[in-house]
Design an enzyme around this catalytic site. Structure first.
Site, mmCIF file in Angstrom:
data_model
loop_
_atom_site.group_PDB
_atom_site.id
_atom_site.type_symbol
_atom_site.label_atom_id
_atom_site.label_comp_id
_atom_site.label_asym_id
_atom_site.label_seq_id
_atom_site.Cartn_x
_atom_site.Cartn_y
_atom_site.Cartn_z
ATOM 1 N N ARG A 48 11.288 -3.728 -7.585
ATOM 2 C CA ARG A 48 11.417 -2.277 -7.505
ATOM 3 C C ARG A 48 11.813 -1.905 -6.080
ATOM 4 O O ARG A 48 11.830 -2.750 -5.203
ATOM 5 C CB ARG A 48 10.095 -1.603 -7.892
ATOM 6 C CG ARG A 48 8.913 -2.254 -7.162
ATOM 7 C CD ARG A 48 7.790 -1.361 -6.861
ATOM 8 N NE ARG A 48 8.170 -0.293 -5.954
ATOM 9 C CZ ARG A 48 8.289 -0.441 -4.634
ATOM 10 N NH1 ARG A 48 8.088 -1.602 -4.039
ATOM 11 N NH2 ARG A 48 8.624 0.582 -3.876
ATOM 12 N N GLY A 49 12.068 -0.589 -5.877
ATOM 13 C CA GLY A 49 12.549 -0.148 -4.578
ATOM 14 C C GLY A 49 14.071 -0.232 -4.584
ATOM 15 O O GLY A 49 14.643 -1.251 -5.019
ATOM 16 N N ALA A 50 14.716 0.824 -4.110
ATOM 17 C CA ALA A 50 16.169 0.927 -4.279
ATOM 18 C C ALA A 50 16.946 -0.282 -3.740
ATOM 19 O O ALA A 50 17.749 -0.883 -4.478
ATOM 20 C CB ALA A 50 16.659 2.238 -3.651
ATOM 21 N N ARG A 89 17.410 0.945 -14.733
ATOM 22 C CA ARG A 89 16.721 2.130 -14.188
ATOM 23 C C ARG A 89 17.809 3.061 -13.651
ATOM 24 O O ARG A 89 18.756 2.593 -13.020
ATOM 25 C CB ARG A 89 15.734 1.764 -13.068
ATOM 26 C CG ARG A 89 14.502 1.012 -13.562
ATOM 27 C CD ARG A 89 13.485 0.835 -12.446
ATOM 28 N NE ARG A 89 12.712 2.051 -12.190
ATOM 29 C CZ ARG A 89 11.961 2.236 -11.105
ATOM 30 N NH1 ARG A 89 11.923 1.311 -10.148
ATOM 31 N NH2 ARG A 89 11.268 3.339 -10.941
ATOM 32 N N GLN A 193 2.114 2.477 -5.852
ATOM 33 C CA GLN A 193 2.930 1.661 -4.955
ATOM 34 C C GLN A 193 2.430 1.766 -3.514
ATOM 35 O O GLN A 193 2.580 0.831 -2.726
ATOM 36 C CB GLN A 193 4.398 2.076 -5.023
ATOM 37 C CG GLN A 193 5.132 1.608 -6.265
ATOM 38 C CD GLN A 193 5.121 2.631 -7.374
ATOM 39 O OE1 GLN A 193 4.125 3.333 -7.544
ATOM 40 N NE2 GLN A 193 6.190 2.717 -8.136
ATOM 41 N N ASP A 234 15.901 6.891 -2.934
ATOM 42 C CA ASP A 234 16.532 6.184 -4.056
ATOM 43 C C ASP A 234 17.976 6.582 -4.250
ATOM 44 O O ASP A 234 18.780 5.818 -4.784
ATOM 45 C CB ASP A 234 15.747 6.434 -5.346
ATOM 46 C CG ASP A 234 14.521 5.562 -5.365
ATOM 47 O OD1 ASP A 234 13.518 5.946 -4.734
ATOM 48 O OD2 ASP A 234 14.574 4.480 -5.970
ATOM 49 N N ASN A 244 13.566 10.685 -4.058
ATOM 50 C CA ASN A 244 12.618 9.611 -3.733
ATOM 51 C C ASN A 244 11.423 9.755 -4.669
ATOM 52 O O ASN A 244 11.343 10.699 -5.476
ATOM 53 C CB ASN A 244 12.194 9.685 -2.255
ATOM 54 C CG ASN A 244 11.463 8.425 -1.802
ATOM 55 O OD1 ASN A 244 11.932 7.314 -2.019
ATOM 56 N ND2 ASN A 244 10.294 8.592 -1.200
ATOM 57 N N LYS A 245 10.496 8.830 -4.557
ATOM 58 C CA LYS A 245 9.332 8.768 -5.443
ATOM 59 C C LYS A 245 8.652 10.127 -5.609
ATOM 60 O O LYS A 245 8.497 10.873 -4.647
ATOM 61 C CB LYS A 245 8.341 7.750 -4.868
ATOM 62 C CG LYS A 245 7.039 7.588 -5.591
ATOM 63 C CD LYS A 245 7.172 7.249 -7.041
ATOM 64 C CE LYS A 245 8.040 6.048 -7.294
ATOM 65 N NZ LYS A 245 8.417 5.892 -8.716
HETATM 66 O O1 MRU Z 1 9.642 3.448 -8.632
HETATM 67 P P1 MRU Z 1 9.888 2.671 -7.383
HETATM 68 O O2 MRU Z 1 8.669 1.962 -6.891
HETATM 69 O O3 MRU Z 1 11.078 1.755 -7.513
HETATM 70 O O4 MRU Z 1 10.256 3.772 -6.315
HETATM 71 C C1 MRU Z 1 10.557 3.356 -5.013
HETATM 72 C C2 MRU Z 1 10.758 4.476 -4.064
HETATM 73 O O5 MRU Z 1 10.714 5.626 -4.402
HETATM 74 C C3 MRU Z 1 11.120 4.089 -2.662
HETATM 75 O O6 MRU Z 1 10.649 5.029 -1.754
HETATM 76 C C4 MRU Z 1 12.646 4.010 -2.528
HETATM 77 O O7 MRU Z 1 13.194 3.194 -3.532
HETATM 78 C C5 MRU Z 1 13.057 3.486 -1.207
HETATM 79 S S1 MRU Z 1 12.699 1.780 -1.016
HETATM 80 C C6 MRU Z 1 13.272 1.302 0.497
#
Ligand code: MRU
Length: 356
Positions: A48-50, A89, A193, A234, A244-245
């Protein structure tokens, strides 16, 4: 950099992923060798994470190609499988961008795809280190060379990337300069997270931190307990609107109300110039069970529905600075429209340079 955290690695015949669903209790890896397993791992947030999704997407094309060889697929079936990885996703633009970057190399063979995917990975690590240095320098310049209390939301660390991290890369760089007094870590609902991943990374790095409920963040900011908030992204639209999240927007609104700078730290691969503003960002709706249960136990009366968007969009005018691997783009107070245009122009320039 943190050499011990390898979120995504090509093994030669599959993709080795650090399973982020079982942290911090267990450090385990899974190796995926087929598309269904990869799509499932992406959806369940094993990876996970962009930026990490971008790397997984790029290697995912190689996974699909090897499966196609084993199972005798034609080109149409391979294309369909690659598209399933690309769309596993929707919000993080990096996933689609990672797939799209290597897809033209399919005709050149698996080795060429793997080499390009590895380049995506290596560039991400290098970019994160540059983001960290630039973000730390901008913050110390803006706030004075002193110890700071930082607030962060979700996990934008080594786990969310190929290594080092974006927002946590900035925190690591500040810490290396002895400038971190405390990091307030939003637990980050619904999958924690922040508590599970960000606190794990910070503890391993010896950086002082305290986990707080997401609902505490605006109050922490307005009470003057945080000097700066640093988050990842993201997808960033051409005008600087930042997805973002879920919960990032509350942090941004509180920062604006309190006069606390909000720094978005992200690589250019997260900027989506095709999107004029944040209204077009596809927002992932996650399974209802993430909201209606806790550890498998129902927490909501029978028959009550869930609303579970995974991301929100912070308007560009609430972002004080966007820090990328090419440096900070500052959004001056009261200058939103022109600053947004400047950000878009700079983004176009940098993207152009990166393509050359
Ligand atoms: O749902 P996730 O855990 O994939 O969401 C991640 C985030 O929102 C992060 O802040 C974003 O991807 C940046 S990661 C460097």
């Amino acid at each position: 950099m943190d050499n011990e955290v390898r979120t995504v690695e090509w093994t030669g015949d599959g993709l080795r992923l650090l399973d982020q669903t079982v942290l911090p209790g267990r450090v385990e890896h899974v190796v995926v060798r087929d598309v269904a397993a990869l799509v499932d791992a992406i959806r369940r947030l094993v990876v996970r994470g962009a930026p990490a999704l971008g790397v997984a997407g790029a290697f995912g094309v190689a996974v699909a190609m090897r499966q196609a060889d084993r199972e005798g697929w034609g080109r149409a079936a391979l294309d369909e499988a690659i598209s399933r990885v690309r769309e596993a996703r929707p919000t993080a633009v990096n996933l689609a961008a990672g797939v799209d970057r290597v897809r033209p190399l399919v005709t050149a063979g698996v080795a060429a795809v793997v080499a390009e995917a590895q380049a995506v990975l290596d560039e991400d690590v290098r970019g994160n280190q540059a983001i960290g240095a630039a973000g730390a320098a901008w913050i110390l310049d803006r706030l004075g060379d002193r110890t700071l209390r930082v607030l962060t939301h979700c996990n934008a660390g080594a786990l969310a990337t190929a290594g080092w991290g974006t927002a946590l890369g900035v925190v690591r760089a500040l810490h290396a300069r002895g400038r971190v007094e405390m990091v307030y870590v939003d637990e980050t609902r619904p999958l924690l997270q922040g508590s599970r991943l960000t606190a794990w990374e910070l503890a391993r790095a010896g950086i002082p931190c305290a986990v707080q409920a997401d609902g505490a963040a605006p109050s922490t900011i307005l009470r003057g307990l945080a000097d700066v908030a640093v988050i990842g992204a993201d997808r960033i639209a051409a005008n600087g609107d930042t997805a973002n999240k879920i919960g990032s927007l509350g942090v941004a609104l509180a920062c604006a109300a309190a006069g606390v700078p909000l720094v978005v730290a992200a690589p250019w691969s997260t900027v989506d110039l095709a999107l004029p503003d944040g209204r077009g960002v596809p927002i992932e709706e996650r399974p209802a069970a993430e909201i209606l249960t806790w550890n498998g136990v129902p927490t909501v009366p029978d028959g009550v529905a869930a609303h579970n968007p995974a991301f929100d969009v912070t308007p560009a005018h609430l972002v004080t600075a966007l820090v990328t691997e090419t440096g900070p783009l500052e959004v001056a107070a009261g200058e939103t429209p022109s600053a947004a245009r400047a950000a878009a122009r700079a983004a176009a320039g940098a993207a152009h340079r990166l393509r050359e």
